[in-house]
Design a protein around this motif. Structure first.
Motif, PDB file in Angstrom:
ATOM      1  N   VAL A  16       0.825  -1.214   0.000  1.00  0.00           N
ATOM      2  CA  VAL A  16       0.000   0.000   0.000  1.00  0.00           C
ATOM      3  C   VAL A  16       0.859   1.263   0.000  1.00  0.00           C
ATOM      4  N   ASP A  17       1.964   1.260   0.741  1.00  0.00           N
ATOM      5  CA  ASP A  17       2.805   2.455   0.800  1.00  0.00           C
ATOM      6  C   ASP A  17       3.397   2.788  -0.569  1.00  0.00           C
ATOM      7  N   GLU A  18       3.861   1.786  -1.284  1.00  0.00           N
ATOM      8  CA  GLU A  18       4.420   2.005  -2.618  1.00  0.00           C
ATOM      9  C   GLU A  18       3.340   2.501  -3.589  1.00  0.00           C
ATOM     10  N   LEU A  19       2.155   1.916  -3.507  1.00  0.00           N
ATOM     11  CA  LEU A  19       1.035   2.342  -4.348  1.00  0.00           C
ATOM     12  C   LEU A  19       0.640   3.786  -4.026  1.00  0.00           C
ATOM     13  N   ALA A  20       0.587   4.120  -2.746  1.00  0.00           N
ATOM     14  CA  ALA A  20       0.225   5.475  -2.316  1.00  0.00           C
ATOM     15  C   ALA A  20       1.249   6.500  -2.784  1.00  0.00           C
ATOM     16  N   GLU A  21       2.518   6.154  -2.715  1.00  0.00           N
ATOM     17  CA  GLU A  21       3.569   7.077  -3.133  1.00  0.00           C
ATOM     18  C   GLU A  21       3.416   7.456  -4.607  1.00  0.00           C
ATOM     19  N   ALA A  22       3.147   6.476  -5.444  1.00  0.00           N
ATOM     20  CA  ALA A  22       2.960   6.753  -6.874  1.00  0.00           C
ATOM     21  C   ALA A  22       1.717   7.611  -7.101  1.00  0.00           C
ATOM     22  N   ALA A  23       0.633   7.308  -6.409  1.00  0.00           N
ATOM     23  CA  ALA A  23      -0.605   8.073  -6.569  1.00  0.00           C
ATOM     24  C   ALA A  23      -0.450   9.489  -6.028  1.00  0.00           C
ATOM     25  N   LEU A  24       0.260   9.646  -4.926  1.00  0.00           N
ATOM     26  CA  LEU A  24       0.419  10.963  -4.310  1.00  0.00           C
ATOM     27  C   LEU A  24       1.157  11.925  -5.234  1.00  0.00           C
ATOM     28  N   SER A  25       2.125  11.441  -5.983  1.00  0.00           N
ATOM     29  CA  SER A  25       2.846  12.343  -6.889  1.00  0.00           C
ATOM     30  C   SER A  25       1.891  12.928  -7.927  1.00  0.00           C
ATOM     31  N   ARG A  26       0.916  12.151  -8.390  1.00  0.00           N
ATOM     32  CA  ARG A  26      -0.078  12.658  -9.341  1.00  0.00           C
ATOM     33  C   ARG A  26      -1.041  13.633  -8.647  1.00  0.00           C
ATOM     34  N   THR A  79     -13.349  23.418  -7.835  1.00  0.00           N
ATOM     35  CA  THR A  79     -14.524  22.708  -8.346  1.00  0.00           C
ATOM     36  C   THR A  79     -14.714  21.308  -7.797  1.00  0.00           C
ATOM     37  N   GLU A  80     -13.756  20.797  -7.024  1.00  0.00           N
ATOM     38  CA  GLU A  80     -13.872  19.407  -6.563  1.00  0.00           C
ATOM     39  C   GLU A  80     -13.321  19.198  -5.159  1.00  0.00           C
ATOM     40  N   ARG A  81     -13.935  18.225  -4.494  1.00  0.00           N
ATOM     41  CA  ARG A  81     -13.376  17.629  -3.279  1.00  0.00           C
ATOM     42  C   ARG A  81     -12.846  16.272  -3.741  1.00  0.00           C
ATOM     43  N   PHE A  82     -11.610  15.978  -3.460  1.00  0.00           N
ATOM     44  CA  PHE A  82     -10.982  14.759  -3.937  1.00  0.00           C
ATOM     45  C   PHE A  82     -10.599  13.861  -2.777  1.00  0.00           C
ATOM     46  N   ASP A  83     -11.019  12.614  -2.842  1.00  0.00           N
ATOM     47  CA  ASP A  83     -10.581  11.582  -1.901  1.00  0.00           C
ATOM     48  C   ASP A  83     -10.269  10.351  -2.730  1.00  0.00           C
ATOM     49  N   HIS A  84      -9.066   9.847  -2.574  1.00  0.00           N
ATOM     50  CA  HIS A  84      -8.611   8.699  -3.363  1.00  0.00           C
ATOM     51  C   HIS A  84      -8.150   7.617  -2.392  1.00  0.00           C
ATOM     52  N   TYR A  85      -8.674   6.411  -2.586  1.00  0.00           N
ATOM     53  CA  TYR A  85      -8.337   5.267  -1.740  1.00  0.00           C
ATOM     54  C   TYR A  85      -7.749   4.169  -2.609  1.00  0.00           C
ATOM     55  N   GLY A  86      -6.791   3.420  -2.072  1.00  0.00           N
ATOM     56  CA  GLY A  86      -6.235   2.314  -2.825  1.00  0.00           C
ATOM     57  C   GLY A  86      -5.602   1.276  -1.926  1.00  0.00           C
ATOM     58  N   THR A  87      -5.594   0.036  -2.409  1.00  0.00           N
ATOM     59  CA  THR A  87      -4.970  -1.063  -1.685  1.00  0.00           C
ATOM     60  C   THR A  87      -4.392  -2.049  -2.690  1.00  0.00           C
ATOM     61  N   TYR A  89      -3.316  19.004  -7.316  1.00  0.00           N
ATOM     62  CA  TYR A  89      -3.849  19.695  -6.139  1.00  0.00           C
ATOM     63  C   TYR A  89      -2.690  20.113  -5.239  1.00  0.00           C
ATOM     64  N   PRO A  90      -2.361  21.385  -5.195  1.00  0.00           N
ATOM     65  CA  PRO A  90      -1.237  21.845  -4.386  1.00  0.00           C
ATOM     66  C   PRO A  90      -1.347  21.465  -2.913  1.00  0.00           C
ATOM     67  N   ASP A  91      -2.577  21.308  -2.406  1.00  0.00           N
ATOM     68  CA  ASP A  91      -2.748  20.929  -1.003  1.00  0.00           C
ATOM     69  C   ASP A  91      -2.907  19.423  -0.835  1.00  0.00           C
ATOM     70  N   GLY A  92      -2.707  18.659  -1.904  1.00  0.00           N
ATOM     71  CA  GLY A  92      -2.870  17.210  -1.842  1.00  0.00           C
ATOM     72  C   GLY A  92      -1.923  16.584  -0.832  1.00  0.00           C
ATOM     73  N   LYS A  93      -2.461  15.641  -0.070  1.00  0.00           N
ATOM     74  CA  LYS A  93      -1.630  14.973   0.927  1.00  0.00           C
ATOM     75  C   LYS A  93      -2.201  13.601   1.263  1.00  0.00           C
ATOM     76  N   ARG A  94      -1.361  12.825   1.892  1.00  0.00           N
ATOM     77  CA  ARG A  94      -1.770  11.506   2.354  1.00  0.00           C
ATOM     78  C   ARG A  94      -2.265  11.615   3.785  1.00  0.00           C
ATOM     79  N   LEU A  95      -3.439  11.064   4.011  1.00  0.00           N
ATOM     80  CA  LEU A  95      -4.011  11.000   5.355  1.00  0.00           C
ATOM     81  C   LEU A  95      -3.727   9.613   5.930  1.00  0.00           C
ATOM     82  N   PRO A  96      -4.086   9.378   7.185  1.00  0.00           N
ATOM     83  CA  PRO A  96      -3.862   8.054   7.767  1.00  0.00           C
ATOM     84  C   PRO A  96      -4.534   6.949   6.943  1.00  0.00           C
ATOM     85  N   ASP A  97      -3.839   5.817   6.881  1.00  0.00           N
ATOM     86  CA  ASP A  97      -4.410   4.644   6.223  1.00  0.00           C
ATOM     87  C   ASP A  97      -5.677   4.209   6.955  1.00  0.00           C
ATOM     88  N   VAL A  98      -6.547   3.536   6.213  1.00  0.00           N
ATOM     89  CA  VAL A  98      -7.800   3.037   6.766  1.00  0.00           C
ATOM     90  C   VAL A  98      -7.951   1.574   6.403  1.00  0.00           C
TER      91      VAL A  98
END
Length: 182
Positions: A96-106, A136-144, A111-120
């Protein structure tokens, strides 16, 4: 096939609300706590390669280009405040950490304020949680990562129609229903 949709979260707290609290994201830990929300007992199910989510009655679930769109119920004027794109694909990420790292860069690019929150944790699987905002958007992205595949859900909501708390409530009606049989 991997889809990535961007949306964001304007206003409200950037901390996760509702039942999805877990270990801190900055620790790189994939440990999370199980969401206490009960999964939707009835409704439409979106299933891809053994991964599935069930949306409550009143939501819509539509297949689209190898993915599913899971949409929040329409308001009195017939408009949905937002939806999630659910996709499963082969991954090179080992966890999950490796997947999150790749997604976070995008996310940080869009989104300049984009960040990773605690895992769920949903359905026994740990998901990363990314959040970002724009006008124009609220963005929440989840992945596993499960069974050699990545499972992704990118949620996008209109900040003029729902608050951050309402967005979290809508997301938490679907995410705890996650199941994987692979």
């Amino acid at each position: 096939m991997t889809s990535f949709a961007l949306c964001s979260c304007g206003g409200g707290s950037d901390e996760p609300s509702g039942p999805e609290s877990t270990a801190t994201a900055s620790s790189g830990s994939s440990a999370g706590t199980e969401s206490p929300s009960a999964p939707a007992a009835e409704g439409e199910t979106a299933e891809l390669d053994g991964a599935q989510f069930t949306a409550p009655n009143g939501w819509y679930v539509k297949p689209e280009d190898g993915s599913y769109v899971i949409g929040a119920p329409d308001d009195a004027d017939g408009f949905s405040p937002g939806s999630g794109i659910f996709n499963v694909g082969t991954t090179l990420a080992s966890d999950v950490d490796e997947l999150a790292e790749a997604a976070l860069s995008r996310v940080e690019t869009a989104y300049p304020d984009g960040k990773r929150l605690p895992d769920v944790k949903y359905g026994g699987s740990t998901f990363f949680h990314l959040r970002g905002t724009n006008d124009t958007e609220r963005f929440d992205h989840y992945g596993t990562v499960v069974g050699g595949s990545e499972v992704l859900v990118a949620w996008s909501f209109n900040p003029e129609w729902v608050t951050r708390d309402e967005t979290d409530e809508l997301i938490n009606q679907v995410m705890p229903s996650f199941e994987f049989e692979g």
